[in-house]
Design an enzyme around this catalytic site. Sequence first.
Site, PDB file in Angstrom:
ATOM      1  N   ASN A   9       0.778  -1.444  -0.099  1.00  0.00           N
ATOM      2  CA  ASN A   9       0.032  -0.079  -0.043  1.00  0.00           C
ATOM      3  C   ASN A   9       0.855   1.231   0.032  1.00  0.00           C
ATOM      4  O   ASN A   9       0.258   2.392  -0.418  1.00  0.00           O
ATOM      5  CB  ASN A   9      -0.945  -0.107   1.190  1.00  0.00           C
ATOM      6  CG  ASN A   9      -2.176  -0.942   0.950  1.00  0.00           C
ATOM      7  OD1 ASN A   9      -2.870  -0.602   0.081  1.00  0.00           O
ATOM      8  ND2 ASN A   9      -2.191  -2.150   1.643  1.00  0.00           N
ATOM      9  N   LYS A  13       8.268  -3.294  -4.253  1.00  0.00           N
ATOM     10  CA  LYS A  13       9.594  -3.655  -4.018  1.00  0.00           C
ATOM     11  C   LYS A  13       9.682  -4.931  -4.862  1.00  0.00           C
ATOM     12  O   LYS A  13       8.691  -5.792  -5.495  1.00  0.00           O
ATOM     13  CB  LYS A  13       9.611  -4.483  -2.670  1.00  0.00           C
ATOM     14  CG  LYS A  13       9.806  -3.431  -1.488  1.00  0.00           C
ATOM     15  CD  LYS A  13       8.765  -2.531  -1.052  1.00  0.00           C
ATOM     16  CE  LYS A  13       7.815  -3.454  -0.381  1.00  0.00           C
ATOM     17  NZ  LYS A  13       6.597  -2.426   0.031  1.00  0.00           N
ATOM     18  N   ASP A  96      -0.492 -10.799   0.163  1.00  0.00           N
ATOM     19  CA  ASP A  96       0.817 -10.801   0.679  1.00  0.00           C
ATOM     20  C   ASP A  96       1.049 -11.483   2.061  1.00  0.00           C
ATOM     21  O   ASP A  96       1.979 -12.312   2.100  1.00  0.00           O
ATOM     22  CB  ASP A  96       1.021  -9.173   1.011  1.00  0.00           C
ATOM     23  CG  ASP A  96       0.112  -8.609   2.055  1.00  0.00           C
ATOM     24  OD1 ASP A  96      -1.083  -9.108   2.202  1.00  0.00           O
ATOM     25  OD2 ASP A  96       0.455  -7.451   2.508  1.00  0.00           O
ATOM     26  N   THR A 120       2.824  -0.673   5.533  1.00  0.00           N
ATOM     27  CA  THR A 120       1.932   0.276   5.909  1.00  0.00           C
ATOM     28  C   THR A 120       1.171  -0.165   6.992  1.00  0.00           C
ATOM     29  O   THR A 120       0.727   0.883   7.879  1.00  0.00           O
ATOM     30  CB  THR A 120       1.056   0.299   4.594  1.00  0.00           C
ATOM     31  OG1 THR A 120       1.695   0.365   3.404  1.00  0.00           O
ATOM     32  CG2 THR A 120      -0.011   1.485   4.511  1.00  0.00           C
TER      33      THR A 120
HETATM   34  N1  LIG Z   1      11.259   6.006   1.458  1.00  0.00           N
HETATM   35  C1  LIG Z   1      10.320   5.513   2.135  1.00  0.00           C
HETATM   36  N2  LIG Z   1       8.905   5.781   1.846  1.00  0.00           N
HETATM   37  C2  LIG Z   1       7.977   5.209   2.554  1.00  0.00           C
HETATM   38  N3  LIG Z   1       8.066   4.575   3.669  1.00  0.00           N
HETATM   39  C3  LIG Z   1       9.269   4.298   3.989  1.00  0.00           C
HETATM   40  C4  LIG Z   1      10.473   4.698   3.356  1.00  0.00           C
HETATM   41  N4  LIG Z   1      11.626   4.299   3.945  1.00  0.00           N
HETATM   42  C5  LIG Z   1      11.032   3.302   5.161  1.00  0.00           C
HETATM   43  N5  LIG Z   1       9.525   3.568   5.177  1.00  0.00           N
HETATM   44  C6  LIG Z   1       8.858   2.843   6.171  1.00  0.00           C
HETATM   45  O1  LIG Z   1       8.393   1.831   5.468  1.00  0.00           O
HETATM   46  C7  LIG Z   1       7.178   1.557   6.077  1.00  0.00           C
HETATM   47  C8  LIG Z   1       6.311   1.148   4.821  1.00  0.00           C
HETATM   48  O2  LIG Z   1       6.786  -0.231   4.596  1.00  0.00           O
HETATM   49  P1  LIG Z   1       6.543  -1.140   3.380  1.00  0.00           P
HETATM   50  O3  LIG Z   1       7.129  -2.508   3.557  1.00  0.00           O
HETATM   51  O4  LIG Z   1       7.280  -0.370   2.078  1.00  0.00           O
HETATM   52  O5  LIG Z   1       5.052  -0.950   2.998  1.00  0.00           O
HETATM   53  P2  LIG Z   1       4.075  -1.467   2.157  1.00  0.00           P
HETATM   54  O6  LIG Z   1       4.667  -3.266   1.612  1.00  0.00           O
HETATM   55  O7  LIG Z   1       2.776  -1.745   2.861  1.00  0.00           O
HETATM   56  O8  LIG Z   1       4.058  -0.954   0.833  1.00  0.00           O
HETATM   57  C9  LIG Z   1       6.636   2.917   6.552  1.00  0.00           C
HETATM   58  O9  LIG Z   1       5.784   2.559   7.687  1.00  0.00           O
HETATM   59  C10 LIG Z   1       7.827   3.863   6.684  1.00  0.00           C
HETATM   60  O10 LIG Z   1       8.105   4.090   8.141  1.00  0.00           O
HETATM   61  C1  LIG Z   2      -3.501  -5.875   5.842  1.00  0.00           C
HETATM   62  C2  LIG Z   2      -3.176  -5.343   4.426  1.00  0.00           C
HETATM   63  C3  LIG Z   2      -3.818  -4.020   4.356  1.00  0.00           C
HETATM   64  C4  LIG Z   2      -1.668  -5.158   4.687  1.00  0.00           C
HETATM   65  O1  LIG Z   2      -1.156  -4.359   3.637  1.00  0.00           O
HETATM   66  P1  LIG Z   2       0.581  -3.793   3.552  1.00  0.00           P
HETATM   67  O2  LIG Z   2       0.879  -3.186   4.924  1.00  0.00           O
HETATM   68  O3  LIG Z   2       1.415  -4.934   3.107  1.00  0.00           O
HETATM   69  O4  LIG Z   2       0.504  -2.876   2.424  1.00  0.00           O
HETATM   70  C5  LIG Z   2      -3.221  -6.532   3.443  1.00  0.00           C
HETATM   71  O5  LIG Z   2      -2.726  -7.833   3.745  1.00  0.00           O
HETATM   72  C6  LIG Z   2      -4.813  -6.705   3.022  1.00  0.00           C
HETATM   73  O6  LIG Z   2      -5.594  -5.820   2.344  1.00  0.00           O
HETATM   74  N1  LIG Z   2      -5.340  -7.776   3.821  1.00  0.00           N
HETATM   75  C7  LIG Z   2      -6.832  -8.018   3.420  1.00  0.00           C
HETATM   76  C8  LIG Z   2      -7.513  -8.121   4.924  1.00  0.00           C
HETATM   77  C9  LIG Z   2      -6.879  -9.279   5.569  1.00  0.00           C
HETATM   78  O7  LIG Z   2      -5.917  -9.731   5.531  1.00  0.00           O
HETATM   79  O8  LIG Z   2      -7.840 -10.125   6.369  1.00  0.00           O
HETATM   80  K   LIG Z   3       2.439  -5.403   6.031  1.00  0.00           K
END
Ligand SMILES: Nc1ncnc2c1ncn2[C@@H]1O[C@H](COP(=O)(O)OP(=O)(O)O)[C@@H](O)[C@H]1O
Ligand SMILES: CC(C)(COP(=O)(O)O)[C@@H](O)C(=O)NCCC(=O)O
Ligand SMILES: [K+]
Length: 244
Positions: A9, A13, A96, A120
């Site tokens: 979200n 990666k 995920d 997130t």
């Molecule tokens: N450049 C960046 N941009 C956004 N978030 C970052 C960054 N560097 C570190 N973070 C940290 O990473 C977290 C988001 O992790 P991430 O694994 O990328 O999220 P998601 O898989 O949900 O997209 C945030 O809580 C933030 O503190």
């Molecule tokens: C809980 C989450 C929002 C986590 O998302 P992420 O932090 O990895 O971006 C994602 O796994 C999701 O949308 N789950 C659906 C609800 C559930 O897992 O029950």
């Molecule tokens: K997560």
Amino acid sequence: MVLTVDIGNTRIKAAVFEGSTVLEKFVFEKNELEKKIKKILKKFQNCSDLVVASVGNIERQSFLALEKELNIHFLTHEDVFPFVNKYATPKTLGIDRMVLAAGATLQFPKQNRLVIDAGTCITYDFIDEFDHYLGGAISPGLRLRYETLHNYTAKLPLLSLEAPDSYIGNSTFQAIHSGIVNGFVYEIDGFIDEYRANYSNFIIILTGGDAEFLAKRLKNTIFANSNFLLESLNQTFQYKINND
Ligand SMILES: Nc1ncnc2c1ncn2[C@@H]1O[C@H](COP(=O)(O)OP(=O)(O)O)[C@@H](O)[C@H]1O
Ligand SMILES: CC(C)(COP(=O)(O)O)[C@@H](O)C(=O)NCCC(=O)O
Ligand SMILES: [K+]
């Protein structure tokens, strides 16, 4: 070679794998998806498969144009996973989280596993030693907590992640850092203590964008691996081709 893509979200990666080895990892924003993937595929021309897990608002269609170049595997709940899903609403379980559970099951056989993904959101996923996925928890991630405090109050500033000086925050800034960072550390240690009290023979994996920052602050010893979701995507794909 396999290109794995994790669409969260907050960010995207991606990693290129040769067997189980990561050749290169990439982190980028959602609006850069097309440009970055093209660049990666230009550099790694031997990529035969692209494996995607998306919980963000990017769907399968975004990858259709690449179908001439390589095989696209956009993972869904219909794919084969190496665990029994005991979640009461399996269709709403984040893909995920399913991939993390698959990676934990395959990489750490015959033991209880807890995967904590500090992204997130912070997600907790528990797979027992019989390979039953039981569920876990979802709570707001570190950055989300900072943004929420600012967005839903009149007086709280938007701060960026910083280690607090003490659990007794002696200023507005320090009180916010303490509440968020210490609050998270207490949360995660509390969850781990609860699981440990009920299950033995345990492995705990911490991953996600905040994993490194958090790992050294926890009371409990855990295995931190920022690449765990990307590695799990590669393993889920290998499992899928062997079991389909
Ligand atoms: N450049 C960046 N941009 C956004 N978030 C970052 C960054 N560097 C570190 N973070 C940290 O990473 C977290 C988001 O992790 P991430 O694994 O990328 O999220 P998601 O898989 O949900 O997209 C945030 O809580 C933030 O503190
Ligand atoms: C809980 C989450 C929002 C986590 O998302 P992420 O932090 O990895 O971006 C994602 O796994 C999701 O949308 N789950 C659906 C609800 C559930 O897992 O029950
Ligand atoms: K997560």
